[in-house]
Design a protein around this motif. Structure first.
Motif, PDB file in Angstrom:
ATOM      1  N   ALA A 375       0.983  -1.182  -0.023  1.00 13.81           N
ATOM      2  CA  ALA A 375      -0.105  -0.142  -0.055  1.00 13.81           C
ATOM      3  C   ALA A 375       0.857   1.347  -0.005  1.00 13.81           C
ATOM      4  O   ALA A 375       0.616   2.332  -0.797  1.00 13.81           O
ATOM      5  CB  ALA A 375      -0.907  -0.025   1.252  1.00 13.81           C
ATOM      6  N   ASP A 376       2.115   1.341   0.859  1.00 12.63           N
ATOM      7  CA  ASP A 376       2.814   2.483   0.790  1.00 12.63           C
ATOM      8  C   ASP A 376       3.384   2.688  -0.570  1.00 12.63           C
ATOM      9  O   ASP A 376       3.382   3.816  -1.035  1.00 12.63           O
ATOM     10  CB  ASP A 376       3.721   2.348   1.745  1.00 12.63           C
ATOM     11  N   GLN A 377       3.657   1.736  -1.217  1.00 17.09           N
ATOM     12  CA  GLN A 377       4.339   1.947  -2.704  1.00 17.09           C
ATOM     13  C   GLN A 377       3.337   2.359  -3.611  1.00 17.09           C
ATOM     14  O   GLN A 377       3.488   3.286  -4.435  1.00 17.09           O
ATOM     15  CB  GLN A 377       5.075   0.829  -3.218  1.00 17.09           C
ATOM     16  N   ALA A 378       2.153   1.686  -3.330  1.00 16.93           N
ATOM     17  CA  ALA A 378       1.126   2.038  -4.387  1.00 16.93           C
ATOM     18  C   ALA A 378       0.583   3.676  -4.226  1.00 16.93           C
ATOM     19  O   ALA A 378       0.430   4.374  -5.040  1.00 16.93           O
ATOM     20  CB  ALA A 378      -0.076   1.150  -4.133  1.00 16.93           C
ATOM     21  N   ALA A 379       0.659   4.200  -2.935  1.00 17.44           N
ATOM     22  CA  ALA A 379       0.289   5.405  -2.493  1.00 17.44           C
ATOM     23  C   ALA A 379       1.434   6.312  -3.135  1.00 17.44           C
ATOM     24  O   ALA A 379       0.785   7.444  -3.943  1.00 17.44           O
ATOM     25  CB  ALA A 379       0.114   5.510  -1.200  1.00 17.44           C
ATOM     26  N   GLN A 380       2.540   6.091  -2.974  1.00 17.97           N
ATOM     27  CA  GLN A 380       3.527   6.709  -3.551  1.00 17.97           C
ATOM     28  C   GLN A 380       3.462   7.065  -5.106  1.00 17.97           C
ATOM     29  O   GLN A 380       3.688   7.963  -5.598  1.00 17.97           O
ATOM     30  CB  GLN A 380       4.836   6.505  -3.083  1.00 17.97           C
ATOM     31  N   GLY A 381       3.105   5.889  -5.801  1.00 18.60           N
ATOM     32  CA  GLY A 381       2.906   5.696  -7.162  1.00 18.60           C
ATOM     33  C   GLY A 381       1.982   6.567  -7.541  1.00 18.60           C
ATOM     34  O   GLY A 381       1.995   7.247  -8.424  1.00 18.60           O
ATOM     35  N   PHE A 382       0.936   6.498  -6.967  1.00 12.30           N
ATOM     36  CA  PHE A 382      -0.308   7.458  -7.212  1.00 12.30           C
ATOM     37  C   PHE A 382       0.206   8.811  -7.204  1.00 12.30           C
ATOM     38  O   PHE A 382      -0.220   9.624  -8.009  1.00 12.30           O
ATOM     39  CB  PHE A 382      -1.717   7.305  -6.228  1.00 12.30           C
ATOM     40  N   LEU A 383       0.862   9.383  -5.887  1.00 12.71           N
ATOM     41  CA  LEU A 383       1.088  10.629  -5.852  1.00 12.71           C
ATOM     42  C   LEU A 383       2.183  11.043  -6.975  1.00 12.71           C
ATOM     43  O   LEU A 383       1.949  12.210  -7.484  1.00 12.71           O
ATOM     44  CB  LEU A 383       1.747  10.813  -4.524  1.00 12.71           C
ATOM     45  N   THR A 384       3.070  10.306  -7.516  1.00 11.51           N
ATOM     46  CA  THR A 384       4.043  10.507  -8.468  1.00 11.51           C
ATOM     47  C   THR A 384       3.205  10.900  -9.705  1.00 11.51           C
ATOM     48  O   THR A 384       3.382  11.710 -10.335  1.00 11.51           O
ATOM     49  CB  THR A 384       4.759   9.639  -8.683  1.00 11.51           C
ATOM     50  N   TRP A 385       2.239   9.829  -9.848  1.00 12.14           N
ATOM     51  CA  TRP A 385       0.955  10.261 -11.224  1.00 12.14           C
ATOM     52  C   TRP A 385       0.438  11.679 -11.046  1.00 12.14           C
ATOM     53  O   TRP A 385       0.228  12.320 -11.948  1.00 12.14           O
ATOM     54  CB  TRP A 385       0.123   9.193 -11.263  1.00 12.14           C
ATOM     55  N   LEU A 386       0.060  11.684  -9.978  1.00  8.59           N
ATOM     56  CA  LEU A 386      -0.652  13.182  -9.538  1.00  8.59           C
ATOM     57  C   LEU A 386       0.333  14.301 -10.041  1.00  8.59           C
ATOM     58  O   LEU A 386      -0.102  15.449 -10.697  1.00  8.59           O
ATOM     59  CB  LEU A 386      -1.200  13.449  -8.232  1.00  8.59           C
ATOM     60  N   GLN A 387       1.438  13.916  -9.901  1.00 15.70           N
ATOM     61  CA  GLN A 387       2.513  15.240  -9.925  1.00 15.70           C
ATOM     62  C   GLN A 387       2.902  15.306 -11.545  1.00 15.70           C
ATOM     63  O   GLN A 387       3.178  16.467 -11.822  1.00 15.70           O
ATOM     64  CB  GLN A 387       3.750  14.928  -9.142  1.00 15.70           C
ATOM     65  N   SER A 388       2.678  14.371 -12.069  1.00 20.27           N
ATOM     66  CA  SER A 388       3.296  14.483 -13.589  1.00 20.27           C
ATOM     67  C   SER A 388       2.096  14.387 -14.689  1.00 20.27           C
ATOM     68  O   SER A 388       2.256  14.805 -15.804  1.00 20.27           O
ATOM     69  CB  SER A 388       4.176  13.220 -13.716  1.00 20.27           C
ATOM     70  N   THR A 389       0.787  14.287 -14.239  1.00 20.11           N
ATOM     71  CA  THR A 389      -0.051  14.147 -15.169  1.00 20.11           C
ATOM     72  C   THR A 389      -0.715  15.551 -15.628  1.00 20.11           C
ATOM     73  O   THR A 389      -0.786  16.450 -14.853  1.00 20.11           O
ATOM     74  CB  THR A 389      -1.324  13.492 -14.596  1.00 20.11           C
ATOM     75  N   HIS A 390      -1.217  15.634 -16.867  1.00 17.63           N
ATOM     76  CA  HIS A 390      -2.050  16.819 -17.181  1.00 17.63           C
ATOM     77  C   HIS A 390      -3.206  16.806 -17.121  1.00 17.63           C
ATOM     78  O   HIS A 390      -4.236  17.716 -17.091  1.00 17.63           O
ATOM     79  CB  HIS A 390      -1.797  16.871 -18.727  1.00 17.63           C
ATOM     80  N   GLN A 391      -3.860  15.717 -16.367  1.00 18.81           N
ATOM     81  CA  GLN A 391      -5.281  15.519 -16.164  1.00 18.81           C
ATOM     82  C   GLN A 391      -5.579  16.341 -14.873  1.00 18.81           C
ATOM     83  O   GLN A 391      -4.746  16.586 -14.120  1.00 18.81           O
ATOM     84  CB  GLN A 391      -5.766  14.082 -15.687  1.00 18.81           C
ATOM     85  N   ARG A 392      -6.502  16.898 -14.850  1.00 18.56           N
ATOM     86  CA  ARG A 392      -7.228  17.930 -13.886  1.00 18.56           C
ATOM     87  C   ARG A 392      -7.876  17.031 -12.650  1.00 18.56           C
ATOM     88  O   ARG A 392      -8.702  16.041 -13.009  1.00 18.56           O
ATOM     89  CB  ARG A 392      -8.231  18.853 -14.504  1.00 18.56           C
ATOM     90  N   TRP A 393      -7.163  16.953 -11.381  1.00 20.22           N
ATOM     91  CA  TRP A 393      -7.566  16.417 -10.324  1.00 20.22           C
ATOM     92  C   TRP A 393      -7.981  17.242  -9.167  1.00 20.22           C
ATOM     93  O   TRP A 393      -7.286  18.420  -8.867  1.00 20.22           O
ATOM     94  CB  TRP A 393      -6.715  15.468  -9.776  1.00 20.22           C
ATOM     95  N   LEU A 394      -8.839  16.667  -8.368  1.00 20.72           N
ATOM     96  CA  LEU A 394      -9.084  17.231  -6.850  1.00 20.72           C
ATOM     97  C   LEU A 394      -9.320  16.425  -5.903  1.00 20.72           C
ATOM     98  O   LEU A 394      -9.872  15.422  -6.029  1.00 20.72           O
ATOM     99  CB  LEU A 394     -10.560  18.033  -7.102  1.00 20.72           C
ATOM    100  N   VAL A 395      -8.264  16.156  -4.855  1.00 24.44           N
ATOM    101  CA  VAL A 395      -8.446  15.516  -3.747  1.00 24.44           C
ATOM    102  C   VAL A 395      -8.886  16.517  -2.544  1.00 24.44           C
ATOM    103  O   VAL A 395      -8.461  17.443  -2.236  1.00 24.44           O
ATOM    104  CB  VAL A 395      -6.902  15.127  -3.454  1.00 24.44           C
ATOM    105  N   VAL A 396      -9.736  15.595  -2.011  1.00 28.71           N
ATOM    106  CA  VAL A 396     -10.464  16.228  -0.646  1.00 28.71           C
ATOM    107  C   VAL A 396      -9.952  15.442   0.427  1.00 28.71           C
ATOM    108  O   VAL A 396     -10.374  14.263   0.623  1.00 28.71           O
ATOM    109  CB  VAL A 396     -12.097  16.246  -0.824  1.00 28.71           C
ATOM    110  N   LEU A 397      -9.534  15.967   1.345  1.00 30.52           N
ATOM    111  CA  LEU A 397      -9.163  15.303   2.605  1.00 30.52           C
ATOM    112  C   LEU A 397     -10.007  15.959   3.776  1.00 30.52           C
ATOM    113  O   LEU A 397      -9.896  16.862   4.226  1.00 30.52           O
ATOM    114  CB  LEU A 397      -7.468  15.562   3.006  1.00 30.52           C
ATOM    115  N   ASP A 398     -11.298  15.171   4.312  1.00 32.15           N
ATOM    116  CA  ASP A 398     -11.800  15.747   4.935  1.00 32.15           C
ATOM    117  C   ASP A 398     -11.762  15.169   6.534  1.00 32.15           C
ATOM    118  O   ASP A 398     -11.269  14.275   6.752  1.00 32.15           O
ATOM    119  CB  ASP A 398     -13.244  14.902   4.738  1.00 32.15           C
ATOM    120  N   ASP A 399     -11.812  16.298   7.323  1.00 38.90           N
ATOM    121  CA  ASP A 399     -11.512  16.100   8.895  1.00 38.90           C
ATOM    122  C   ASP A 399     -10.252  15.385   9.008  1.00 38.90           C
ATOM    123  O   ASP A 399      -9.897  14.670   9.822  1.00 38.90           O
ATOM    124  CB  ASP A 399     -12.637  15.073   9.275  1.00 38.90           C
TER     125      ASP A 399
END
Length: 889
Positions: A375-399
């Motif tokens: 899970a830790d590696q998968a989470a970091q892979g997802f964050l890396t993708w967020l940093q490099s993608t041209h797709q528009r994204w919105l992450v909501v971190l509630d509470d």
């Protein structure tokens, strides 16, 4: 598709409007012919902007001319495709060299397409325009025709141009994967805004004029043929974008629109702003990552604010939203996204797993996300993708409880991404560099409007005044009002019945239990702050926040001075409470420690510090008090009283009012009985006295009246504290302009002083002195002189001739004698008094001696004036008189 090659086109007059395009060579732009050729007229040229605010290369302005097709061809000419090539006056200077790859769709599997355009619906106020991604599927059954149908999964977020919201996106290059397959040109007939049409580009490669221009002006290596492309097997008909991970909570019943909604929209719109149509010189526009942190006390509606905004985002992004949940359109444009991730971010594990699952699901859909082995590696892979993608994204971190749970898990700062955090913690580690939006309590009008909506149909009389009273009872806290309304509805109560119950039973009994909470709420009001309080007590300095909050729970909710942090009584109490929880006592608690603990409470919205004033929500105070025993409250009350009295300013200043407000609140929650003698704490009398000393004698009299009522009820009529309250009440009545009332009160008090204390007690002598004073002030100087004469006899016997009180009584007697008309006797008495005071105090310069001398001089002057008047009357003819001293005419 390369966002840096996006082109915004403004044709010269008489052709109006605007369009989109794509850079396929250092100076060559591909667009739709109708962008520059309208109603049979072709624009001589155009102003264009190359680039995209989301990229780091900036936006470059150039001029361009149409070089293909020929000048006679228009978009309505038979056999002429709606495609054009523009030639820039100079290169785009964007460092671009990669050749374009052309594609020819094949097969029966739908192909996902994408593009970037500048549609009219995204035009902002002030002439600014905004880039929008086109997303959807290329219908395979249409690829055999002249034009292809583009199913739109994202449709306009706002209808700035209601009939043709996608106007302006004409000319946008349409990509399927890495291949350019078409040019967006118009709506499909009868298909509305959810479908567009595209002109395929592979037939253009059969035109020698088109390929010649590609060879001359295209990027080196640009092919003159198209590759066949097909959809990946097993992909089905679902397009990759938009996607949502995590379940967004439901919008509350009777949701209230608040100003913070528009603030949040503005905060998350930042970073995707584009160029101004009026730009006249070459310039760059950069985009900053947008982030918003919504902070506030537990129960004010932070999550609901986020939910409302996300529903707007989902609607703008093409995700299904019930019409009843798209409420109150904001004043600004809500930006669509390709990826929405909602996480209830209570701890690091939850966030990590959510990232990992999102990355894995994207990977299954063909998105290049590195998932790793855990899970830790998968989470970091997802964050890396967020940093490099041209797709528009919105992450909501509630509470989010604190920044620690996000260590190594912060969404990256990118021009295409936005992060929304809701938290009770306004620590700089969460808010710095992000737009902080503070959500407060309902305004009175919002609270009334909310209650009226929630209680509609119950049959209760919804009078505005009663609704306001109920809102006041709960301090306008949205969570509490929601639960109160649910309880009223569930138990079929009138407002009067409910408010009576609320006043008579503990708070948790006047609100629904966990199983009866409305709107899928997770916490009762009484439990809403538990986690925050527990967390606060662990922060540095540990062990102090909770006991400090318990003390604040007894003080004024809106007007407690922060000067109490200097009180040693408070510091010692916090130290004792902390040390009782640990095996090894810690170092002494200092004022600095108390201030730091107070900042912790402020950081977590458990207390607000504004202009040296402490504010703690009244429901939080009540929740804390109801969790304490009566003996614990009494102990805390004495700590608070000692602290107030110790830190009370010596002179009347602005904070003195706050000390009186805190004392008044304290008196409503505890009797403030001294353990030693059972009497009342002197802070109560001090608060009333300082009110009079501040110039409000009538207010002081009222305060002592209330204080006397409590002391009679608690202590009885003969207790010394009760008698003292009667004494002070009499004084302030006189100071407030009622000397006769003061004299009457002292007369009654003297009777009880004589009975309880005897004639020679100092308090009895003081009462006699004050009685004589107010008798004189009430217009009976002769009676006052007689009373002072009797008092002087006893002072000489009890205190002796040189005691200050004896000397003072002689002075007061002399003054009253003079006021009664015997100036000669007053002057003689004052002369003797001056000599005795000079002897006792050791100097004629002593303040008491100087005061007596000043009065003596006044009476001597009055006596001389009287003698002159007598001499003048003696020289006048005699007149008949009727009775002593009364002239007749």
């Amino acid at each position: 598709m390369d966002a840096q090659r996006t082109v915004y086109i403004k044709p010269d007059q008489p052709v109006g409007g605007s369009g989109s395009g794509y850079l396929i060579g250092p100076r060559l732009v591909l667009t739709a012919l109708h962008v520059v050729h309208d109603s049979g007229v072709r624009a001589a040229g155009a102003t264009v902007w190359i680039g995209h605010p989301r990229t780091n290369t900036g936006v470059h302005q150039r001029t361009a001319t149409v070089i293909w097709p020929g000048s006679d061809a228009g978009p309505d000419s038979p056999g002429v495709p709606d495609v054009a090539l523009l030639l820039l006056d100079e290169g785009a200077d964007a460092g671009l060299t990669t050749p374009v790859r052309w594609g020819r769709p094949q097969g029966a599997t739908p192909l996902a397409y994408s593009g970037i355009g500048i549609p009219a619906f995204s035009t902002l106020t002030g002439g600014a325009v905004q880039y929008e991604n086109l997303r959807g599927e290329l219908a395979p059954l249409t690829t055999a025709g002249r034009r292809w149908v583009l199913d739109c999964k994202v449709w306009p977020a706002a209808t700035r141009q209601e009939e043709r919201p996608w106007a302006g996106a004409s000319g946008a290059a349409v990509f399927s994967g890495s291949h350019l397959v078409g040019v967006a040109v118009e709506y499909g007939t009868g298909m509305g805004e959810r479908r567009l049409t595209a002109e395929p580009v592979h037939p253009l490669l059969d035109d020698p004029g088109f390929t010649a221009l590609l060879a001359e002006h295209g990027f080196p290596g640009t092919p003159h043929t198209a590759d066949d492309i097909t959809g990946p097997p097993g992909e089905g008909t679902a397009a990759v974008w938009p996607r949502q991970f995590g379940t967004v909570p439901e919008l509350a019943t009777a949701y209230q629109h608040r100003d913070a909604v528009d603030q949040l929209t503005a905060a998350l719109a930042a970073g995707d702003t584009t160029i101004q149509a009026e730009i006249t010189s070459t310039g760059t526009v950069s985009g900053d990552a947008a982030g918003a942190v919504v902070t506030g006390l537990g129960g004010v509606g932070k999550t609901q604010l986020a939910v409302h905004h996300i529903q707007q985002v989902r609607h703008a992004s093409g995700l299904p939203v019930p019409a009843s949940r798209v409420l109150h359109p904001p004043t600004g444009a809500v930006l669509a996204v390709d990826l929405l991730l909602w996480i209830t971010a209570s701890d690091t594990v939850t966030i990590t797993v959510a990232y990992a699952q999102a990355g894995q699901e994207l990977g299954k859909a063909g998105v290049p996300v590195t998932t790793g082995d855990d899970a830790d590696q998968a989470a970091q892979g997802f964050l890396t993708w967020l940093q490099s993608t041209h797709q528009r994204w919105l992450v909501v971190l509630d509470d989010v409880p604190d920044a620690g749970v996000l260590r190594g898990l912060w969404p990256p700062a990118t021009p295409t991404g936005r992060t929304l955090i809701t938290t009770r913690n306004r620590d700089g580690a969460l808010t710095e560099g992000r737009r902080q939006i503070s959500v407060g309590l309902f305004t009175p009008d919002e609270a009334v409007h909310y209650l009226r909506q929630r209680l509609a149909g119950t049959g209760a009389d919804l009078d505005d005044a009663e609704l306001r009273q109920l809102a006041d009872d709960f301090g306008h806290l949205p969570l509490a009002l929601a639960q109160a309304a649910s309880y009223i509805r569930g138990n079929a109560l009138t407002l009067d019945e409910y408010r009576t119950e609320l006043a008579e039973v503990p708070l948790n009994e006047a609100l629904p239990g966990i199983d009866g909470l409305p709107d899928r709420q997770a916490h009762t009001v009484t439990a809403a702050w538990t986690l925050s309080i527990d967390y606060a007590n662990t922060l540095t300095p540990p062990g102090l926040a909770r006991p400090l909050l318990h003390v604040l729970a007894l003080l004024d909710p809106n007007d407690t001075p922060d000067g109490i942090t200097a009180g040693t009584a408070l510091q010692q109490h916090l130290q004792q409470t902390r040390d009782a929880k640990t095996a090894t006592p810690g170092r002494p608690v200092t004022e600095r420690d108390v201030k730091r603990a107070l900042r912790v409470l402020h950081q977590l919205h458990l207390t607000d510090i504004t202009d040296h004033t402490l504010r703690t929500h009244l429901l939080l105070q009540r929740t804390l008090r109801e969790a304490l025993t009566s003996s614990e409250i009494d102990k805390l009350g004495m700590v608070a009283a000692d602290t107030l009295l110790e830190t009370w300013p010596e002179q009347e200043v602005s904070s003195s009012r706050q000390y009186r407000a805190a004392t008044t609140s304290l008196a409503t929650h505890t009797a403030l009985r001294n353990a030693a003698d059972g009497g009342s704490h002197s802070v109560l009398s001090h608060a009333a006295a300082t009110l009079g000393e501040a110039g409000d004698a009538a207010g002081a009299a009222d305060a002592y009246t209330e204080l006397l009522t409590d002391r009679l009820r608690i202590l009885g009529p003969d207790h010394p504290d009760t008698l003292t309250a009667r004494h002070n009440l009499a004084t302030w009545r006189g100071e407030a302009g009622d000397p006769a009332g003061a004299a009457d009160t002292y007369t009654e008090l003297l009777t009880d002083r004589l009975r309880i204390l005897g004639p020679d007690h100092p308090a009895t002598l003081t009462t006699r002195n004050n009685l004589a004073h107010w008798r004189g002030e009430a217009g009976d100087p002769a009676g006052a002189a007689d009373a002072y004469a009797e008092l002087l006899t006893d002072c000489l016997r009890v205190l002796g001739p040189d005691h200050p009180h004896t000397l003072l009584t002689r002075y007061q007697w002399a003054v009253c004698v003079g006021r009664a008309g015997n100036l000669a006797a007053a002057v003689d008495a004052l002369r003797e008094l001056v000599e005795d005071e000079a002897r006792v105090y050791g100097s004629r310069d002593h303040v008491e001696v100087r005061s007596t001398l000043a009065t003596l001089e006044q009476w001597q002057a009055a006596l001389a004036t009287e003698a002159e008047d007598e001499a003048r009357r003696a020289q006048q003819p005699d007149r008949a008189v009727d009775g002593p001293g009364r002239a007749i005419s």
